[in-house]
Design an enzyme around this catalytic site. Structure first.
Site, PDB file in Angstrom:
ATOM      1  N   GLU A  83     -11.100  45.050  22.368  1.00  0.00           N
ATOM      2  CA  GLU A  83     -11.858  43.823  22.659  1.00  0.00           C
ATOM      3  C   GLU A  83     -11.271  43.008  23.817  1.00  0.00           C
ATOM      4  O   GLU A  83     -11.625  41.842  23.988  1.00  0.00           O
ATOM      5  CB  GLU A  83     -11.927  42.938  21.408  1.00  0.00           C
ATOM      6  CG  GLU A  83     -12.837  43.502  20.335  1.00  0.00           C
ATOM      7  CD  GLU A  83     -13.380  42.410  19.443  1.00  0.00           C
ATOM      8  OE1 GLU A  83     -14.587  42.160  19.483  1.00  0.00           O
ATOM      9  OE2 GLU A  83     -12.581  41.801  18.696  1.00  0.00           O
ATOM     10  N   HIS A 102      -9.558  34.635  20.776  1.00  0.00           N
ATOM     11  CA  HIS A 102     -10.631  35.199  19.961  1.00  0.00           C
ATOM     12  C   HIS A 102     -10.169  35.269  18.509  1.00  0.00           C
ATOM     13  O   HIS A 102      -9.082  35.769  18.225  1.00  0.00           O
ATOM     14  CB  HIS A 102     -11.007  36.587  20.472  1.00  0.00           C
ATOM     15  CG  HIS A 102     -11.935  37.333  19.566  1.00  0.00           C
ATOM     16  ND1 HIS A 102     -13.194  36.869  19.267  1.00  0.00           N
ATOM     17  CD2 HIS A 102     -11.793  38.487  18.866  1.00  0.00           C
ATOM     18  CE1 HIS A 102     -13.786  37.718  18.439  1.00  0.00           C
ATOM     19  NE2 HIS A 102     -12.950  38.704  18.165  1.00  0.00           N
ATOM     20  N   HIS A 104     -11.363  35.542  14.078  1.00  0.00           N
ATOM     21  CA  HIS A 104     -12.319  35.877  13.011  1.00  0.00           C
ATOM     22  C   HIS A 104     -12.188  34.856  11.879  1.00  0.00           C
ATOM     23  O   HIS A 104     -12.245  35.205  10.702  1.00  0.00           O
ATOM     24  CB  HIS A 104     -12.052  37.278  12.452  1.00  0.00           C
ATOM     25  CG  HIS A 104     -12.027  38.376  13.473  1.00  0.00           C
ATOM     26  ND1 HIS A 104     -11.429  39.596  13.261  1.00  0.00           N
ATOM     27  CD2 HIS A 104     -12.557  38.434  14.738  1.00  0.00           C
ATOM     28  CE1 HIS A 104     -11.572  40.358  14.329  1.00  0.00           C
ATOM     29  NE2 HIS A 104     -12.245  39.675  15.242  1.00  0.00           N
ATOM     30  N   HIS A 186     -18.987  37.924  13.263  1.00  0.00           N
ATOM     31  CA  HIS A 186     -17.745  38.339  13.924  1.00  0.00           C
ATOM     32  C   HIS A 186     -16.696  37.225  13.936  1.00  0.00           C
ATOM     33  O   HIS A 186     -15.618  37.393  13.407  1.00  0.00           O
ATOM     34  CB  HIS A 186     -18.085  38.792  15.350  1.00  0.00           C
ATOM     35  CG  HIS A 186     -16.960  39.457  16.063  1.00  0.00           C
ATOM     36  ND1 HIS A 186     -17.144  40.256  17.163  1.00  0.00           N
ATOM     37  CD2 HIS A 186     -15.619  39.447  15.854  1.00  0.00           C
ATOM     38  CE1 HIS A 186     -15.981  40.716  17.579  1.00  0.00           C
ATOM     39  NE2 HIS A 186     -15.051  40.232  16.807  1.00  0.00           N
TER      40      HIS A 186
HETATM   41 ZN   LIG Z   1     -13.028  40.456  17.083  1.00  0.00          ZN
END
Ligand SMILES: [Zn+2]
Length: 285
Positions: A83, A102, A104, A186
């Site tokens: 990612e 990023h 979750h 996500h």
């Molecule tokens: Zn992710």
């Protein structure tokens, strides 16, 4: 805001930020933070290899990638995150952004699942602005694609990056219009001109989500069906009956957030420095 000036200082802060994000449940074994290389001529970014954020502890744990296509500068680099294109495409789209995170986050995910818009609920979250866009990767899938929600190529990364801009009028802007984008099924991605700014936004995106969830549940429990009869709201609300920040309050709080992010960061660094799980070989002794 003061910002580390050397690559060594930036990497020390990047390692600390990995630990901070883990300590505060922004990331677990997954999730990542990156920085743009401070030498603008290099057009690269730096992020951990395929390693849990809590375990990042030295410069050798990091990989440098080309912003242009996400390829590693060292062709023999160890395994990295699939990612990484989240990061590279945001750095490509917004030259003024130097850090991307990023997550979750379990506190944030229910908003996309429930279809409830994220709005700033208190003064520490003014940076969310009056709209937090949602990225739905499903619309980009083609027949045969593995639909695993991962932003694992430049096409998906570029589409995500575009959600940080309001429209075509801002194509050349070095800075985004939005500072947080939710990602369906996500998590979310945020960014900043500094590591401190991005960490602040990740932390208070999660805190705001928790507060907003609690308030919505509390109001629903207390008022019950009254919510249906009284959709007109208190000031700043969007019709949900929740007393959210108004547009002018949001703007004022965002200015305040940007002026104060470094104060909390020093506390967060100290918290992880004294916990034995986290090792930062570049930390000042
Ligand atoms: Zn992710």
């Amino acid at each position: 805001m003061s910002q580390p000036s050397t690559l060594h200082d930036l990497i020390r802060t990047l390692i600390a930020a990995n630990h901070i994000l883990h300590h505060h449940n922004i990331v677990d074994g997954f999730g990542h933070i990156s920085i743009r290389h401070p030498d603008s001529l290099k057009e690269t970014y730096i992020m951990p290899g395929y390693l849990a954020p809590a375990l990042v502890h030295c410069a050798d744990d990091l990989i440098e990638y080309h912003i242009s296509d996400g390829s590693p500068v060292d062709p023999n680099a160890k395994k990295g995150y699939s990612e990484r294109f989240i990061h590279g495409e945001i750095f490509k789209r917004f030259p003024g952004i130097n850090c991307v995170i990023h997550s979750h986050s379990e506190a944030v995910l229910p908003f996309m699942i429930a279809g409830v818009p994220m709005r700033p609920a208190f003064h520490m979250a003014g940076f969310l602005g009056t709209e937090v866009p949602m990225f739905d990767i499903t619309k980009l899938y083609e027949p045969g694609d593995q639909q695993d929600m991962l932003v694992n190529n430049t096409k998906f990364g570029s589409a995500l990056a575009s959600h940080f801009a309001s429209g075509t009028a801002n194509l050349t802007s070095p800075l985004p219009d939005h500072l947080v984008v939710l990602m369906r099924h996500h998590g979310f991605t945020t960014l900043g001109e500094s590591i401190q700014d991005a960490v602040y936004r990740a932390m208070y995106t999660q805190t705001n989500a928790s507060i907003l969830s609690t308030a919505a549940n509390l109001r629903s429990s207390f008022h019950g069906s009254a919510l249906l009869r009284e959709p007109e709201a208190v000031h700043g609300s969007d019709g949900s009956g929740l007393d959210l920040l108004s547009a002018s309050e949001t703007a004022g709080c965002r200015n305040m957030n940007e002026a104060t992010a470094d104060k909390a960061f020093r506390l967060w660094v100290r918290e992880v420095e004294v916990l034995p799980l986290y090792v930062n070989e570049l930390a000042e002794k």
